[in-house]
Design an enzyme around this catalytic site. Structure first.
Site, PDB file in Angstrom:
ATOM      1  N   THR A  85     -13.888  -2.166   6.276  1.00 37.33           N
ATOM      2  CA  THR A  85     -13.802  -1.297   5.102  1.00 37.33           C
ATOM      3  C   THR A  85     -12.495  -1.593   4.389  1.00 37.33           C
ATOM      4  OG1 THR A  85     -12.728   0.467   6.367  1.00 37.33           O
ATOM      5  CG2 THR A  85     -15.137   0.538   6.202  1.00 37.33           C
ATOM      6  N   GLY A 109     -14.309  -0.304  -0.756  1.00 33.06           N
ATOM      7  CA  GLY A 109     -15.592   0.097  -0.180  1.00 33.06           C
ATOM      8  C   GLY A 109     -15.834  -0.567   1.154  1.00 33.06           C
ATOM      9  N   ASP A 140      -0.008 -10.577  -5.116  1.00 32.96           N
ATOM     10  CA  ASP A 140      -0.062  -9.827  -3.855  1.00 32.96           C
ATOM     11  C   ASP A 140      -0.099 -10.793  -2.672  1.00 32.96           C
ATOM     12  OD1 ASP A 140      -0.053  -7.585  -2.267  1.00 32.96           O
ATOM     13  OD2 ASP A 140      -2.212  -7.242  -2.399  1.00 32.96           O
TER      14      ASP A 140
END
Length: 616
Positions: free
Chosen positions: A16, A20, A128
């Site tokens: 997860t 989602g 990131d």
């Protein structure tokens, strides 16, 4: 009945995330496993990130970036189909018991630099970069994940990163923390943090709170890598710390430069197939993986890299394979294949743009470039002779000459860096030996490394002082040291005398004479400055008296001004080259008397005058 999402058959839920759910699925048409991200979050910001990842990652095709196969909707629920990647995140590999081998560390960094370099070339900034967004597969190949907050350089992004943790905060660059726009340099900084953590097995900014981490990123430099891992090559340490510079302009300008630097480091440290002293040699397979299977995968990947002309990464992978199973005939044979001449990758080689290149020229170029790449200059002359007729066209010879000069320059840089590294290590070791009382070993070590320093500066002066300090004990020993330092000062070599003083103060024992000679040198330097200042004042007065009488017309038998000026400057330069500042100044004063209007001489005098006024 098998549950489906579009045409894909869901196998199991494997995770997860903030977006989602993540599933392993099967594509019945192409008969392959895939990973499917399903965005179940109702938040608009999360959905925008999800769409952004599909848009950006779907257009990036590179071996070190996770491949996006498809994007669609199941009703109103969007989903993203990616290649299924078995393995573990880089975080887990770093934390694996026993650590990673040096060759594996280099391998991961080269692959990460290649993937990020491709993204930047396509106008995409990841924003990131961190170990949890890097997946390591079972053959040690690497894939970059999660382009959800990526930004195109040609478009403004209003997305912000949500759910920051200390782990994520630790990889943010100073300019992002100050509210500036992300740039490729921001990814370079994050790469530096990843590299530091991979090599040192700890973060460079390791405060226990987010505010503490951010303060360190903005205001503190990380500890030098070699304080944590002494076996780290100095050139690798310097590259990582360049990536961590606070100002974007001080970092490497591109991942292409970083990748080239890493591959040169690989050739320097792994060129013989062995791991340098002080580095971890044993490579680590995955905990649930058979070492034999891991070695087999590495050999296959090394051969693929070699066939693709990527010899640096292939060499690193072979070193990793050797760390798994030790030396074997197969690995030794592969290492020799990578190191020796071969025909090179097939495919067209550009010519002069007007006609196709013949297969003979193509093969000759490939062979020569392979020799240049591995630095095998001994065979290069023979190969050039054997292809003399093939390489006759001038444009071909010019191209080969350019390649040769580039490679020679790179080899000189590598040799200079290696020599500097050896010299630094030797001087550190010499000081350790001296403090343990092994003066004979110190002298032998310093004599061995003096040729690496053409000027003979640090090593020669250290040898001189060690020899002087070993000739006697007590006052005799002190007198020898003081005399050596005083001799440097008498010759006007104040910089070297200062270094010698610092070394003498680090010697065992307490010598009052060292402090005395330091005060004597300070007084002598002050007297010299006062004398120079007095000469400067007299020169100014002479120039003022002579100026009204000058007619501005050269004498009939005088040389052209530029020739005369060059003659007067020559003895100044010779004195400076010999390291004699006093002689150089006297020559300059004499030149100013003979040619008071020469521009370069006047500029030198004014520069010295400013220096004297600043020191007075």
């Amino acid at each position: 009945m098998t549950e489906k999402l579009g045409k894909y058959e869901l196998v199991r839920r494997i995770g997860t995330g903030s977006f989602g759910l993540l599933y392993e699925a099967f594509d019945p048409h192409l008969k392959r496993s895939v990973a499917i991200k399903v965005c179940t979050s109702p938040e608009e910001q999360v959905r925008l990130r999800f769409y952004r990842e599909a848009e950006i990652a779907g257009n990036l095709v590179h071996p070190n970036i996770a491949t996006v196969h498809d994007f669609g909707f199941h009703g109103e629920i969007p989903y993203l189909v990616e290649e299924f990647l078995e393995g573990s995140d880089l975080d887990a590999r770093i934390d694996q018991a026993g650590g990673l081998a040096y060759s594996q560390q280099l391998d991961y960094l080269i692959q990460l630099a290649r993937g990020l370099g491709h993204a930047h070339a396509e106008g995409v900034i990841h924003r990131d970069v961190k170990p949890s967004n890097v997946r390591i597969l079972h053959d040690d190949s690497l894939k970059i994940l999660d382009f959800g907050v990526a930004k195109r350089t040609d478009a403004e992004s209003k997305l912000t990163q949500v759910g920051n943790t200390v782990g994520t905060a630790a990889y943010l660059s100073p300019e992002l923390l100050r509210g500036r726009e992300a740039s490729p340099a921001s990814d370079v900084f994050a790469f530096g943090v990843v590299a530091y953590r991979l090599l040192a097995e700890e973060r460079p900014f390791a405060a226990t709170s987010i505010s503490g981490v951010l303060a360190q990123i903005l205001h503190e430099d990380p500890k030098p890598l070699r304080r944590i891992w002494r076996g780290c090559p100095r050139r690798l340490e310097a590259m990582v710390h360049r990536c961590l510079e606070k100002e974007p302009g001080d970092r490497p300008p591109s991942f292409r430069e970083i990748r080239n630097e890493l591959e040169e480091i690989a050739f320097e440290t792994l060129g013989g197939g062995s791991v340098p002293e002080g580095c971890r040699a044993e490579a680590r397979p995955f905990p649930d993986q058979d070492p034999g299977d891991f070695e087999e995968r590495l050999v296959e990947r090394a051969r693929d890299l070699q066939r693709g002309g990527r010899r640096g990464p292939a060499l690193v992978v072979v070193a990793t394979a050797r760390g798994v199973g030790g030396t074997s005939d197969r690995l030794e044979s592969l290492l020799q294949e990578i190191s020796r001449v071969h025909s090179g990758p097939s495919g067209p080689v550009p010519g002069d743009g007007t006609a196709p290149v013949s297969s003979g020229v193509r093969e000759a170029r490939a062979e020569i470039r392979a020799l240049l790449y591995v630095g095998n200059f001994a065979e290069l002359e023979l190969v050039l002779r054997s292809h003399r007729e093939t390489l006759e066209p001038p444009d071909v010879l010019t191209e080969i000459r350019t390649d040769l000069l580039d490679r020679l320059a790179a080899t000189r840089r590598a040799l200079a860096a290696r020599s500097s590294h050896i010299l630094d290590e030797a001087l550190d070791r010499a000081r350790e030996l001296w403090h343990s009382g092994r003066s004979g070993s110190v002298r032998r070590l310093l004599r061995a490394v003096i040729p690496l320093e053409p000027t003979g500066g640090r090593a020669r002066e250290l040898l001189h002082l060690v020899a002087a300090s070993s000739r006697g004990d007590g006052r005799d020993r002190e007198a020898e040291i003081v005399a050596s330092i005083g001799g440097l000062a008498d010759r006007g070599r104040y910089g070297e005398a200062g270094k010698a003083l610092r070394f003498a103060r680090s010697l065992p024992g307490s010598f009052s004479g060292v402090g005395m000679v330091r005060r004597q040198i300070a007084r002598r330097l002050r007297d010299d400055l006062e004398e120079l200042d007095s000469r400067w004042q007299r020169l100014q007065e002479s120039r003022e008296r002579l100026a009204p009488e000058s007619t501005g017309e050269p004498a009939a038998d005088s040389a052209p001004p530029e020739t005369r000026e060059a003659e007067l400057l020559a003895p100044i330069r010779r004195a400076a080259d010999r390291g004699s500042p006093r002689e150089a100044l006297e020559a300059l004063l004499e030149a100013s008397r003979q040619a008071p209007d020469a521009q370069e001489i006047r500029a030198l005098l004014e520069e010295i005058g400013e220096l004297l006024r600043a020191r007075s």
